[in-house]
Design an enzyme around this catalytic site. Sequence first.
Site, mmCIF file in Angstrom:
data_model
loop_
_atom_site.group_PDB
_atom_site.id
_atom_site.type_symbol
_atom_site.label_atom_id
_atom_site.label_comp_id
_atom_site.label_asym_id
_atom_site.label_seq_id
_atom_site.Cartn_x
_atom_site.Cartn_y
_atom_site.Cartn_z
ATOM 1 N N THR A 11 12.432 37.650 15.382
ATOM 2 C CA THR A 11 13.849 38.150 16.126
ATOM 3 C C THR A 11 14.245 39.532 15.902
ATOM 4 O O THR A 11 15.277 40.089 16.509
ATOM 5 C CB THR A 11 14.904 36.926 16.255
ATOM 6 N N TYR A 153 17.559 37.163 -5.616
ATOM 7 C CA TYR A 153 16.683 37.932 -4.553
ATOM 8 C C TYR A 153 15.578 38.204 -5.069
ATOM 9 O O TYR A 153 14.157 37.772 -4.527
ATOM 10 C CB TYR A 153 17.417 38.896 -3.884
ATOM 11 N N LYS A 157 11.381 36.587 -4.389
ATOM 12 C CA LYS A 157 10.445 37.390 -4.123
ATOM 13 C C LYS A 157 9.190 37.556 -5.259
ATOM 14 O O LYS A 157 7.878 37.980 -4.945
ATOM 15 C CB LYS A 157 10.848 39.002 -3.725
ATOM 16 N N PRO A 183 7.113 45.708 0.674
ATOM 17 C CA PRO A 183 7.814 46.837 1.219
ATOM 18 C C PRO A 183 8.917 47.490 0.059
ATOM 19 O O PRO A 183 9.319 46.432 -0.468
ATOM 20 C CB PRO A 183 8.513 46.723 2.551
ATOM 21 N N GLU A 189 17.849 45.152 9.674
ATOM 22 C CA GLU A 189 18.883 44.375 9.584
ATOM 23 C C GLU A 189 19.412 43.808 8.106
ATOM 24 O O GLU A 189 20.289 43.380 7.794
ATOM 25 C CB GLU A 189 19.091 43.330 10.447
#
Length: 254
Positions: A11, A153, A157, A183, A189
């Site tokens: 989205t 976080y 990852k 990346p 966003e």
Amino acid sequence: MAKIALITGATAGIGEACAHVFAREGYNLILTGRRRERLESLASAINNQYNVEVAIASFDVRNRQAVIDNLNNLPDQWKKVDVLINNAGLSQGLDPIQNGDASDWDTMIDTNIKGLLYASRVVSNWMIENGYGHIINIGSIAGKEVYPNGNVYCATKHAVDALNKGMRLDLLPHGIKVTAVHPGAVETEFSEVRFKGDKDRAKKVYEGFEPLVAQDVAETIWFAASRPAHVNINELTVMPTAQAGATSIFRKNL
């Protein structure tokens, strides 16, 4: 017959950019995400711009049963997926571990790890049955390095990095390709979500240098997906020129 790419988290950001890149290359698309109205708008834009077919499925990857039901309810012809792009992911908060919000931790773990697993569990079995396929997992430089206040976080990852390697081993006998794309700083966003809508704080993340944009990452993903059948790119790390590591960014005039 056109190939099919299934993109989670389509989205916005990297997922949306991937939809345009793969449609440009003639792929039919299965687009998934939580925001149905955005999926419908993206599907309409792609239908108007490219000569491809688009199916949408609106669900939250954190909901295991919703993932299973929505994907398995697709018509059989849509289960001939050539490329799965596990893009759905996010960060919530930027606090030291002792001040962390447990609900933020749950959101990151459930989205970034478990959501990826739920989608991969369904689609990898389709690929095994079909005899072909390529799973591309979107990681992060945070999966290669740990930075201050990035604790959970970064952990999620790092898990994606490990799962990517595990998938590569497990799916090797079935001829299924597996790739991770990691990346660095990408202006999407992402930071607004991390800072829960604080646009000013999010903007400061990218001040003084030129970050990647979603298109840059989508083109890198396409490069990996478009290699010959005998070539598997295990992983790629893509960074802005101004960024050498998770916390090593050269900012001009700051």
